[in-house]
Enzyme design. Sequence first.
Site, mmCIF file in Angstrom:
data_model
loop_
_atom_site.group_PDB
_atom_site.id
_atom_site.type_symbol
_atom_site.label_atom_id
_atom_site.label_comp_id
_atom_site.label_asym_id
_atom_site.label_seq_id
_atom_site.Cartn_x
_atom_site.Cartn_y
_atom_site.Cartn_z
ATOM 1 C CG ASN A 63 29.293 -59.713 10.206
ATOM 2 O OD1 ASN A 63 29.791 -60.400 9.313
ATOM 3 N ND2 ASN A 63 28.949 -60.203 11.383
ATOM 4 C CG HIS B 115 32.052 -55.860 16.301
ATOM 5 N ND1 HIS B 115 31.104 -54.898 16.075
ATOM 6 C CD2 HIS B 115 31.465 -57.033 15.960
ATOM 7 C CE1 HIS B 115 30.000 -55.457 15.632
ATOM 8 N NE2 HIS B 115 30.193 -56.760 15.540
ATOM 9 N NE ARG C 255 37.596 -65.617 27.274
ATOM 10 C CZ ARG C 255 38.543 -66.120 26.466
ATOM 11 N NH1 ARG C 255 38.232 -66.538 25.251
ATOM 12 N NH2 ARG C 255 39.802 -66.226 26.871
ATOM 13 C CG ASP C 256 30.026 -62.700 20.668
ATOM 14 O OD1 ASP C 256 30.165 -61.955 19.686
ATOM 15 O OD2 ASP C 256 28.908 -63.044 21.110
ATOM 16 C CB ILE C 257 27.431 -61.900 25.368
ATOM 17 C CG1 ILE C 257 26.831 -62.072 26.748
ATOM 18 C CG2 ILE C 257 26.365 -61.683 24.311
ATOM 19 C CD1 ILE C 257 26.126 -60.817 27.256
#
Length: 115
Positions: free
Chosen positions: A88, A101, A30-32
């Site tokens: 990106n 990612h 999970r992204d912080i």
Amino acid sequence: MEPDCLFCKIVAGEIPADIVYETDDTLAFRDINPQAPTHILIIPRLHIARINDIEEEHRHLVGGLYTAARDIAVAEGLADDGYRVVMNCNEAAGQTVFHIHLHLLGGRRLRWPPG
Ligand code: AMP
Ligand code: ZN
């Protein structure tokens, strides 16, 4: 492993992460700083800095990021409503961590085009 790479450190278990999925080749956590109710990062265990650095030999590995995204979307209950998968490349696109990612975003209505 790149010694100064944050995501290599997560792969190595040196930095904690909320891991939701793993295979021999890929890891997802999970992204912080989540930008949607579900925001998961899917990475290859192998260090590849940017899309620009993807080589022919990485074809299968990069494809595996997408099959991971598909499976995680089902597990997170996003598959039917919809979700976004985005990567990106370099500063102008907003890349801040130079280990490739996929962002998997869902759980809310997503605008298009992105900012
Ligand atoms: P990007 O800007 O496309 O390079 O995405 C990097 C993402 O990594 C951002 O969404 C950050 O919030 C996320 N991030 C940075 N550090 C961590 C961490 N320690 N654990 C989880 N996600 C992180
Ligand atoms: Zn790395």
